[in-house]
Design a protein around this motif. Structure first.
Motif, PDB file in Angstrom:
ATOM      1  N   ASP A  67      29.418  28.223   0.289  1.00 34.66           N
ATOM      2  CA  ASP A  67      31.054  28.341  -0.539  1.00 34.66           C
ATOM      3  C   ASP A  67      32.235  27.646  -0.188  1.00 34.66           C
ATOM      4  O   ASP A  67      33.492  27.253  -0.837  1.00 34.66           O
TER       5      ASP A  67
ATOM      6  N   PRO B 253      33.823  36.950  -9.580  1.00 37.69           N
ATOM      7  CA  PRO B 253      32.740  37.676  -9.605  1.00 37.69           C
ATOM      8  C   PRO B 253      33.918  38.992  -9.159  1.00 37.69           C
ATOM      9  O   PRO B 253      32.871  40.003  -8.673  1.00 37.69           O
TER      10      PRO B 253
ATOM     11  N   ALA C  10      26.308  33.955  -2.743  1.00 37.07           N
ATOM     12  CA  ALA C  10      27.175  32.440  -3.222  1.00 37.07           C
ATOM     13  C   ALA C  10      27.821  32.971  -4.184  1.00 37.07           C
ATOM     14  O   ALA C  10      29.447  32.198  -3.937  1.00 37.07           O
ATOM     15  N   PHE C  11      27.851  33.497  -5.763  1.00 36.29           N
ATOM     16  CA  PHE C  11      28.419  34.091  -6.304  1.00 36.29           C
ATOM     17  C   PHE C  11      29.836  34.743  -5.957  1.00 36.29           C
ATOM     18  O   PHE C  11      30.894  35.000  -6.307  1.00 36.29           O
TER      19      PHE C  11
ATOM     20  N   ILE D  52      33.119  32.767  -3.503  1.00 40.75           N
ATOM     21  CA  ILE D  52      33.059  31.709  -3.999  1.00 40.75           C
ATOM     22  C   ILE D  52      34.705  32.299  -3.764  1.00 40.75           C
ATOM     23  O   ILE D  52      35.285  30.884  -3.202  1.00 40.75           O
TER      24      ILE D  52
END
Lengths: 275, 279
Positions: free
Chosen positions: A72, A101, A146-147, A150
């Motif tokens: 990220d 997200p 990671a989603f 970010i």
């Protein structure tokens, strides 16, 4: 502002509501966790936290969260850079989508990512053809984390980048620096505190994340079980003491992260004030 | 300011065109793969078996009752947190008192706590073997495994949202307008309704939007306290999980698409409000 207490009304009322709500909703339940796990005694606590499965879950949680947050940091820096420095069609749209997200419920993200990265999924069919398992593996957990993380990096780096003064870069260029040197010597040091803050926030969020991970992880004990899913499993089996001990350990971890983030933000403020 | 004698060529402030194109391409590729594709697949999978399956998944009694509970939870949690958020921001930005720094850190605590842990601590207080749970159950109030538990856990999770948006806004506005109103003879409440509230309304709305999105979408904390009782304590996210685990993928994604729509509406409102607050 020190004297405004005598002039502005509502100090007692607003502080009263604040303290009442904070104690009842936040502090009391948190205290319950700490007190309940102290009922285990130090040895019981230690035992619950150091079982083979707990240690494996701790390791996996920290390992996957770290790599996800690191990814990220790089991807977020790139996205922030492109959004601040360049113009291209659809820029406003992409700027808004960065917050997805935050807005998309984690369970929805979880099943969507699992379907994308499973063996026959839109992305999975290619990764599996290369022999890379993207679902039900530590890599899959990392993808979900990671989603989730970010936006933390993009949204902490972006405002600092906007505030950078072009004169400094101009001066460096006039003195003969190449663009890469300017980036490494001038821009990166200026945004580094923000970048580190964003990384730490993404890391902290990833450690506690549940909804987006539970589907893609497969939750195989010792292999793809992270801390939150282990706690959940213990709760399902009515092993409240073990769950509480693990939760208390996680709370300790959260406090440390909160402290680090606070310190980083102070550093960042001092930096920005100093420029 | 001294007149600019020499304007440096603008190219020293940017990169060669091929570097720019490469970076833009890489950033957009990452955003498309990471963010747009997961959003898109929700609708694609939801509609894969056609509109009939899609609509029947949404109109199923369990889905309807999950929708109702989700609306109820947000309907209770969001106003409560909005009122608390305004009170917190007022006392933190308008007064100085010892311990203010600690107070502000404590308010952010729920953001730092894992949702699963958040649910668990509520079980420890209100559960059958909890602190006040047994006493409440004796007096006819069951909280854990009822909609009340779901509401309480959601209030915890969304506690900081409104205050966090309001504090910086109220800090930068300062108290001048409010002091002027008081000097002109307005009462405290009149000042609040006529001066304070109109000044913070967009920031407040912004905080409410974010609070609402999280309240309707919360999964981990709610999952712990709900007990997954269909038609009773299932919210939309929990219903999605049940359908998914039963391999009813199309139905699961159909229900998920409702929440994905909510996310899209949230993002649109958010970017409109950001432009407004920025002015």
């Amino acid at each position: 502002m020190t004297n405004s207490r005598r002039v502005l009304p509502g100090f007692g009322l607003s502080l009263g509501i604040t303290l009442f709500a904070l104690s009842l909703i936040v502090l009391l339940p948190l205290a319950a966790a700490v007190v309940k796990s102290s009922g285990l005694g130090w040895e019981g606590f230690y035992e619950a936290v150091t079982t083979k499965r707990s240690i494996a879950a701790f390791k996996l949680s920290i390992y996957t969260s770290f790599w996800a947050a690191l990814f990220d940091a790089f991807a977020g820096l790139l996205i922030a850079w492109v959004l601040v420095r360049y113009s291209f069609p659809g820029k406003r749209f992409f700027d808004a989508i960065v917050d997805l997200p935050f807005a998309l419920p984690t369970a929805v993200a979880g099943i969507a990512l699992t379907t994308l990265y499973a063996r026959k999924g839109w992305i999975g069919q290619y990764t599996y053809a290369w022999g890379i398992e993207t679902a039900y593996s530590p890599l899959g957990i990392g993808i979900a984390l990671a989603f989730i993380g970010i936006p933390f990096v993009v949204r902490t780096v972006q405002p600092v980048m906007v505030d950078l003064e072009p004169e400094v870069e101009e001066a460096a260029a006039t003195l003969g620096s190449t663009r890469l040197t300017v980036f490494l010597r001038v821009i990166l040091p200026a945004i580094f505190p923000a970048l580190l803050t964003g990384f730490t926030m993404a890391f902290a969020r990833a450690l506690g994340e549940y909804g987006s991970v539970v589907f893609i992880s497969g939750n195989k004990p010792m292999k793809t079980q992270i801390l939150p899913t282990l706690i959940m499993e213990q709760l399902d089996q009515f092993r409240y003491m073990q769950a509480t001990a693990l939760a208390t350990a996680m709370l300790g971890l959260s406090f440390v992260f909160l402290l680090v983030i606070n310190l980083l933000q102070r550093w960042q403020l001092a930096r920005r004030g100093g420029i | 300011m001294a007149p600019k004698l020499h304007t440096p060529p603008s190219r020293v402030l940017t990169e060669p065109w091929w570097v720019r194109s490469l970076l833009i391409f890489a950033a957009l590729a990452i955003m498309t793969l990471m963010l747009l594709l997961p959003l898109f697949i929700v609708f694609a999978e939801g509609l894969r078996k056609g509109w009939e399956v899609y609509l029947s998944a949404l109109t199923h009694p369990d889905a309807m009752s999950a929708l109702k509970l989700t609306l109820l939870v947000a309907g209770v949690a969001v106003p409560i947190n909005a009122i608390i958020g305004v009170a917190v921001s007022w006392c933190v930005t308008r007064f100085d008192f010892p311990g203010k720094g600690i107070l502000m850190t404590l308010i952010d605590l729920p953001f730092a706590v894992s949702p699963v842990v958040a649910g668990l601590i509520y079980v420890l207080v209100f559960g059958q073997n909890g602190w006040v749970g047994p006493w409440l159950i004796d007096h006819g109030f069951k909280i854990i495994f009822t909609p009340w538990g779901v509401i309480l856990a959601t209030i915890f999770i969304t506690f900081p949202f409104v205050a966090r948006e309001l504090i910086p806004i109220m800090q930068s506005q300062g108290a001048d307008a409010e002091l002027a109103a008081l000097t002109l003879g307005a009462s405290g409440w009149k000042m609040f309704w006529r001066v304070t509230l109109p000044n913070i309304k967009w920031g407040l709305f912004y905080g409410i939007i974010l609070c609402n999105a999280r309240a309707m979408g919360e999964f981990g904390a709610v999952s712990v306290v709900s007990g997954h009782l269909r038609g009773f304590t299932n919210t939309l996210p929990l219903h999605i999980e049940i359908l998914y685990n039963e391999y009813q993928f199309a139905a699961s994604f159909a229900v998920a698409s409702v929440l994905a729509l909510l996310a899209i509406v949230t993002l649109v409102l958010k970017s409109i409000l950001e432009a407004r607050i920025g002015d």
